[in-house]
Design a protein around this motif. Structure first.
Motif, PDB file in Angstrom:
ATOM      1  N   TRP A 181      33.920  42.828  51.372  1.00 49.03           N
ATOM      2  CA  TRP A 181      34.230  41.583  50.514  1.00 49.03           C
ATOM      3  C   TRP A 181      34.452  42.726  49.179  1.00 49.03           C
ATOM      4  CZ3 TRP A 181      32.219  41.076  45.085  1.00 49.03           C
ATOM      5  CH2 TRP A 181      32.896  40.801  44.607  1.00 49.03           C
ATOM      6  N   ALA A 182      33.420  43.643  49.275  1.00 47.12           N
ATOM      7  CA  ALA A 182      34.091  44.863  47.994  1.00 47.12           C
ATOM      8  C   ALA A 182      34.851  45.589  48.153  1.00 47.12           C
ATOM      9  CB  ALA A 182      32.950  45.586  47.750  1.00 47.12           C
ATOM     10  N   GLN A 183      35.096  45.737  49.343  1.00 43.78           N
ATOM     11  CA  GLN A 183      36.625  46.736  49.691  1.00 43.78           C
ATOM     12  C   GLN A 183      37.537  46.355  49.342  1.00 43.78           C
ATOM     13  OE1 GLN A 183      38.502  46.734  52.696  1.00 43.78           O
ATOM     14  NE2 GLN A 183      40.058  48.433  50.906  1.00 43.78           N
ATOM     15  N   ALA A 184      37.940  44.600  49.917  1.00 43.13           N
ATOM     16  CA  ALA A 184      38.680  44.127  49.349  1.00 43.13           C
ATOM     17  C   ALA A 184      39.206  44.322  48.526  1.00 43.13           C
ATOM     18  CB  ALA A 184      38.740  42.662  49.493  1.00 43.13           C
ATOM     19  N   GLN A 185      37.677  43.215  47.358  1.00 46.39           N
ATOM     20  CA  GLN A 185      37.750  43.712  45.632  1.00 46.39           C
ATOM     21  C   GLN A 185      38.320  44.598  45.341  1.00 46.39           C
ATOM     22  OE1 GLN A 185      37.539  40.375  43.931  1.00 46.39           O
ATOM     23  NE2 GLN A 185      37.850  39.816  46.028  1.00 46.39           N
ATOM     24  N   THR A 186      37.980  46.056  45.478  1.00 46.93           N
ATOM     25  CA  THR A 186      38.150  47.282  44.966  1.00 46.93           C
ATOM     26  C   THR A 186      39.500  47.327  45.401  1.00 46.93           C
ATOM     27  OG1 THR A 186      37.237  48.369  47.059  1.00 46.93           O
ATOM     28  CG2 THR A 186      35.535  48.492  44.864  1.00 46.93           C
ATOM     29  N   GLU A 187      39.971  47.254  46.212  1.00 42.98           N
ATOM     30  CA  GLU A 187      41.240  48.010  47.083  1.00 42.98           C
ATOM     31  C   GLU A 187      42.545  47.241  46.162  1.00 42.98           C
ATOM     32  OE1 GLU A 187      44.287  47.885  51.254  1.00 42.98           O
ATOM     33  OE2 GLU A 187      41.969  49.423  50.566  1.00 42.98           O
ATOM     34  N   ALA A 188      42.459  45.279  45.820  1.00 40.47           N
ATOM     35  CA  ALA A 188      42.520  45.080  44.905  1.00 40.47           C
ATOM     36  C   ALA A 188      43.304  45.990  43.837  1.00 40.47           C
ATOM     37  CB  ALA A 188      42.358  43.499  45.236  1.00 40.47           C
ATOM     38  N   ILE A 189      42.240  45.842  42.791  1.00 40.55           N
ATOM     39  CA  ILE A 189      42.381  46.323  41.661  1.00 40.55           C
ATOM     40  C   ILE A 189      43.048  47.397  42.128  1.00 40.55           C
ATOM     41  CG2 ILE A 189      40.774  47.655  39.973  1.00 40.55           C
ATOM     42  CD1 ILE A 189      38.697  45.381  40.348  1.00 40.55           C
ATOM     43  N   ALA A 190      42.768  48.909  42.760  1.00 37.83           N
ATOM     44  CA  ALA A 190      43.256  49.847  43.087  1.00 37.83           C
ATOM     45  C   ALA A 190      45.123  49.622  43.186  1.00 37.83           C
ATOM     46  CB  ALA A 190      42.674  50.572  44.174  1.00 37.83           C
ATOM     47  N   LYS A 191      45.073  48.964  43.465  1.00 43.86           N
ATOM     48  CA  LYS A 191      46.367  48.251  43.952  1.00 43.86           C
ATOM     49  C   LYS A 191      47.534  47.718  42.938  1.00 43.86           C
ATOM     50  CE  LYS A 191      47.261  48.469  48.999  1.00 43.86           C
ATOM     51  NZ  LYS A 191      47.645  47.751  50.273  1.00 43.86           N
ATOM     52  N   ALA A 192      46.584  47.056  41.955  1.00 41.56           N
ATOM     53  CA  ALA A 192      46.924  46.246  40.588  1.00 41.56           C
ATOM     54  C   ALA A 192      47.343  46.977  39.722  1.00 41.56           C
ATOM     55  CB  ALA A 192      46.453  45.263  40.454  1.00 41.56           C
ATOM     56  N   GLY A 193      46.949  48.671  39.670  1.00 40.30           N
ATOM     57  CA  GLY A 193      47.070  49.429  39.326  1.00 40.30           C
ATOM     58  C   GLY A 193      47.997  51.099  39.772  1.00 40.30           C
ATOM     59  N   GLY A 194      48.369  50.920  40.617  1.00 44.37           N
ATOM     60  CA  GLY A 194      50.707  50.921  41.252  1.00 44.37           C
ATOM     61  C   GLY A 194      49.150  52.294  42.418  1.00 44.37           C
ATOM     62  N   ALA A 195      47.846  52.006  42.387  1.00 41.89           N
ATOM     63  CA  ALA A 195      48.076  53.423  43.663  1.00 41.89           C
ATOM     64  C   ALA A 195      48.114  53.104  45.126  1.00 41.89           C
ATOM     65  CB  ALA A 195      46.096  53.111  43.687  1.00 41.89           C
ATOM     66  N   MET A 196      48.360  53.891  45.695  1.00 42.60           N
ATOM     67  CA  MET A 196      48.500  53.771  46.792  1.00 42.60           C
ATOM     68  C   MET A 196      47.269  54.439  47.822  1.00 42.60           C
ATOM     69  SD  MET A 196      50.442  57.176  49.130  1.00 42.60           S
ATOM     70  CE  MET A 196      51.804  57.043  47.674  1.00 42.60           C
TER      71      MET A 196
END
Length: 556
Positions: free
Chosen positions: A375-390
């Motif tokens: 769950w945490a991996q999905a949440q952190t990846e969503a925040i990272a990608k929302a910030g323009g991360a690859m």
């Protein structure tokens, strides 16, 4: 002892038999020379032990007999090797002295107590004889925290090496606490705890060669402190030997019976007493670990993502964000032989994605129950990608995790080639992170430029966010520079002073987890204020009225 002192480098990092991380034929050397603008890299080997002569011990025969009667003849050492090994810590500043064979700060002797009662007996004798005591664990301090300073010019100094006190006394798996002797090294501590299915989870970069007591005394932080906490968070209770007797702090889950005195112990740096035992919080071994990387287009975007992750309350173990210079340096440094990550194809891909100019690497670590980690991996990846991360997947995270203790091994060969390598750290509020990084980076760069050994030479400054909280985060700086070999200490002092002044003026703390020691003591008054420093000195006077415990540290 958990580690035989003779197997360790007395004037460097790690085992004597450690393989050279940067042999002479390593391709990185040419890249380093070009990057630093040097005409050549000189040979600057350390002075060998057999060419160094220490001053005679100031411990009298009678004092040595009394000490041997307490700890045993084999646990009292006055030979040159033991005294040299315990002269200083492992900072760049310390190594400038010990590598040059300047050991005027060596202790007059070293004792290895085996139990708290022996520590107390040594304490009482030292108070009677007015002998300075310097507590010593792994000796990994990088701020002068274990340097063998005497309280007076002609006074004797005795180092109290705690590494024979290594018992895990008890583990309470109902309350999830453990009682442990303070001299235990990190690997031995985790091995014993994990045999019972629990972990402290404290993994500083010095983990292999640092001890529980040292972590507490320096108020240290492990790489996974987001999940497991800094030392002041996991410390439940401590037992200290002081000149006034044993002092044991309260041992409750929570209490309103005045201030929690454990907070005086954490960060006390051996100035108030010698930590003999501690009760700490432990955790069940994580069922799953997930470490992966993300690439941001700039540092500010990464900082914003780290802030959002913290404010979202996601149970991360680590959020580590390197700035563009550190991202580039370590990619290049670790991959020079094979062409590295910045191959033509990769450069073209990054350019097409808009990451060509100064990308910044973030590593996110997750530990815990399987479902929680997923769950945490999905949440952190969503925040990272929302910030323009690859998203880079688990490769960068796995590579970092497997080599997370390796960086210090590169310092000795760099010192052998005329280079200086140092680190410092601070913390500040989220709203000030970017500004403070810029100010400190600029201050270090200016100081390096003003203290170069040759025309056209330059240094490198890198930074990363390594520990984060709801209200802010730490900043960790690494800088590499050509040494002025005729004024090495003065060069370092100029850089350190400039950086520390910038931290103070920029509203950062003088230390997030390295401690104070001697190096940061000049900035303590400004940070704590006169009333705060007066309070600490009053506690010192109560517990150590003769001032025999680790003088010159913390309080100046």
């Amino acid at each position: 002892m958990t580690i035989d002192r003779t197997t360790l480098r007395w004037n460097g990092w790690g085992p004597v038999a450690q393989e050279n991380a940067l042999p002479d034929q390593a391709p990185q050397w040419e890249w380093i020379r070009e990057t630093l603008g040097l005409s050549h890299l000189p040979k600057t080997p350390a002075q060998p032990m057999n060419e160094i002569r220490l001053a005679p011990t100031r411990l009298t025969d009678a004092q040595q007999e009394k000490l041997a009667a307490i700890v045993g003849e084999n646990q009292l050492r006055v030979d040159d090797y033991e005294r040299a090994f315990h002269a200083r810590g492992k900072s760049y500043h310390d190594l400038l002295y010990v590598r040059a064979g300047k050991l005027d700060m060596a202790p007059d002797g070293v004792v290895y107590p085996r139990a708290a009662d022996e520590v107390m007996s040594v304490m009482k004798l030292a108070a009677e004889e007015d002998i300075t005591l310097v507590p010593f664990g792994g000796g990994s301090s990088v701020v002068g925290g274990v340097n063998a300073l005497a309280k007076s010019l002609d006074g004797a100094v005795l180092t109290v090496d705690m590494t024979m006190m290594t018992r895990v006394i008890r583990i309470d798996k109902v309350s999830m606490t453990a009682r442990i002797e303070a001299g235990i090294y990190g690997p031995d501590l985790e091995k014993q705890l994990q045999n019972h299915g629990v972990t402290l989870g404290h993994y500083p970069q010095s983990f292999e060669f640092s001890t529980l007591g040292g972590w507490i005394a320096a108020r240290g932080a492990g790489q996974q402190s987001n999940r497991y906490g800094k030392a002041e968070k996991w410390l439940v209770n401590a037992k200290l030997a002081t000149p006034e007797g044993f002092w044991e702090t309260e041992d409750f889950p929570a209490s309103a019976a005045g201030p929690n005195l454990n907070q005086l112990v954490a960060g006390s740096e051996g100035t108030l007493g010698i930590i003999c035992e501690a009760t700490v919080k432990v955790h069940e071994l994580p069922a799953r670990k997930d470490y992966r990387g993300y690439l941001f287009k700039n540092f500010e975007a990464g900082v914003e993502a780290a802030r959002r992750i913290n404010h979202a309350g996601i149970p991360v173990a680590m959020v580590r964000l390197s700035d563009a210079d550190e991202t580039f340096f370590f990619q290049k440094f670790s991959s020079s032989a094979a062409g590295g990550l910045k191959s033509k194809l990769q450069n073209a891909y990054l350019k097409a994605r808009g990451f060509a100019e100064g990308p910044c690497l973030m590593l996110i670590g997750l530990e815990g129950e399987k479902d929680t980690v997923l769950w945490a991996q999905a949440q952190t990846e969503a925040i990272a990608k929302a910030g323009g991360a690859m998203a880079l997947g688990t490769g960068p995270g796995r590579k970092w995790y497997e080599s997370r203790f390796h960086s210090p091994y590169s310092r000795d060969p760099m010192l052998d080639r005329g280079l200086g390598v140092d680190t410092l750290e601070t913390s500040t509020h989220w709203s000030n992170i970017a500004a403070l990084r810029e100010k400190v980076t600029a201050a270090i760069t200016r100081a390096m430029d003003d203290n170069m050994p040759e025309q056209g030479a330059r240094g490198i400054v890198m930074a990363h966010v390594s520990h984060s909280y709801p209200d802010g985060a730490s900043l960790y700086f690494t800088f590499v520079f050509p040494r002025q070999r005729d004024r090495e200490v003065e060069q370092w002092e100029a850089i350190k002073r400039a950086a520390s002044d910038a931290i103070e003026a920029g509203h950062g703390t003088i230390s997030h987890h390295h401690g104070v020691g001697t190096d940061h003591a000049p900035w303590m008054l400004e940070e704590k204020g006169e009333i705060g420093m007066g309070t600490l000195k009053a506690v010192k006077a109560k517990l150590d009225p003769k001032g025999i415990l680790n003088p010159g540290k913390l309080l100046g």
